[in-house]
Design a protein around this motif. Structure first.
Motif, PDB file in Angstrom:
ATOM      1  N   GLN A   1      -0.625   2.896  -7.293  1.00 34.12           N
ATOM      2  CA  GLN A   1      -2.103   3.412  -7.301  1.00 34.12           C
ATOM      3  C   GLN A   1      -3.129   2.505  -7.967  1.00 34.12           C
ATOM      4  O   GLN A   1      -4.266   2.722  -6.845  1.00 34.12           O
ATOM      5  N   SER A   2      -2.650   1.766  -8.886  1.00 34.94           N
ATOM      6  CA  SER A   2      -3.846   0.398  -9.126  1.00 34.94           C
ATOM      7  C   SER A   2      -3.986  -0.456  -7.975  1.00 34.94           C
ATOM      8  O   SER A   2      -4.819  -1.100  -7.746  1.00 34.94           O
TER       9      SER A   2
ATOM     10  N   ASP B   1      -8.187  -1.703  -1.457  1.00 43.66           N
ATOM     11  CA  ASP B   1      -9.640  -0.384  -0.949  1.00 43.66           C
ATOM     12  C   ASP B   1     -10.743  -0.956  -1.182  1.00 43.66           C
ATOM     13  O   ASP B   1     -11.841  -0.995  -0.744  1.00 43.66           O
ATOM     14  N   ASP B   2     -11.160  -1.966  -2.540  1.00 40.87           N
ATOM     15  CA  ASP B   2     -12.100  -2.236  -2.778  1.00 40.87           C
ATOM     16  C   ASP B   2     -12.423  -3.527  -2.087  1.00 40.87           C
ATOM     17  O   ASP B   2     -13.092  -3.766  -1.884  1.00 40.87           O
TER      18      ASP B   2
ATOM     19  N   ARG C   1       0.855  -1.040  -0.269  1.00 41.89           N
ATOM     20  CA  ARG C   1      -0.058   0.081  -0.094  1.00 41.89           C
ATOM     21  C   ARG C   1       0.663   1.016  -0.256  1.00 41.89           C
ATOM     22  O   ARG C   1       0.097   2.315  -0.916  1.00 41.89           O
TER      23      ARG C   1
ATOM     24  N   ARG D   1      -3.257   0.565  -4.825  1.00 43.67           N
ATOM     25  CA  ARG D   1      -4.095   1.000  -3.342  1.00 43.67           C
ATOM     26  C   ARG D   1      -5.255   0.452  -4.198  1.00 43.67           C
ATOM     27  O   ARG D   1      -6.932   0.545  -3.208  1.00 43.67           O
ATOM     28  N   ARG D   2      -5.560   1.091  -5.089  1.00 44.78           N
ATOM     29  CA  ARG D   2      -7.323   1.122  -5.970  1.00 44.78           C
ATOM     30  C   ARG D   2      -8.487  -0.688  -5.074  1.00 44.78           C
ATOM     31  O   ARG D   2      -9.237  -0.724  -4.496  1.00 44.78           O
ATOM     32  N   ILE D   3      -7.456  -1.755  -5.977  1.00 47.43           N
ATOM     33  CA  ILE D   3      -7.545  -2.692  -5.713  1.00 47.43           C
ATOM     34  C   ILE D   3      -7.792  -2.819  -4.330  1.00 47.43           C
ATOM     35  O   ILE D   3      -8.438  -3.960  -3.532  1.00 47.43           O
TER      36      ILE D   3
END
Length: 57
Positions: A33-34, A40-41, A24, A36-38
């Motif tokens: 960034q990708s 977070d999901d 992270r 972190r988004r995954i």
């Protein structure tokens, strides 16, 4: 891009020894960034039915 081309370059990084929590903290690269988004999901999943209900209503 042809993976067999002589002038192609691929950077492989072994991430086996790194935990997801440590990943992270990656820099602002597209990969960071990708990821972190995954993550977070995964931590806060969206309600798939909510989008469906909004589309019908």
């Amino acid at each position: 891009m042809d993976a067999t081309a002589d002038d192609s370059q691929f950077d492989l990084v072994d991430l086996n020894a790194i935990s997801l929590a440590d990943l992270r903290g990656l820099d602002g690269s597209a990969f960071g960034q990708s990821l972190r988004r995954i993550l977070d999901d995964i931590d806060r999943p969206q309600d798939a039915v909510a989008g469906w209900n909004a589309a019908i209503g």
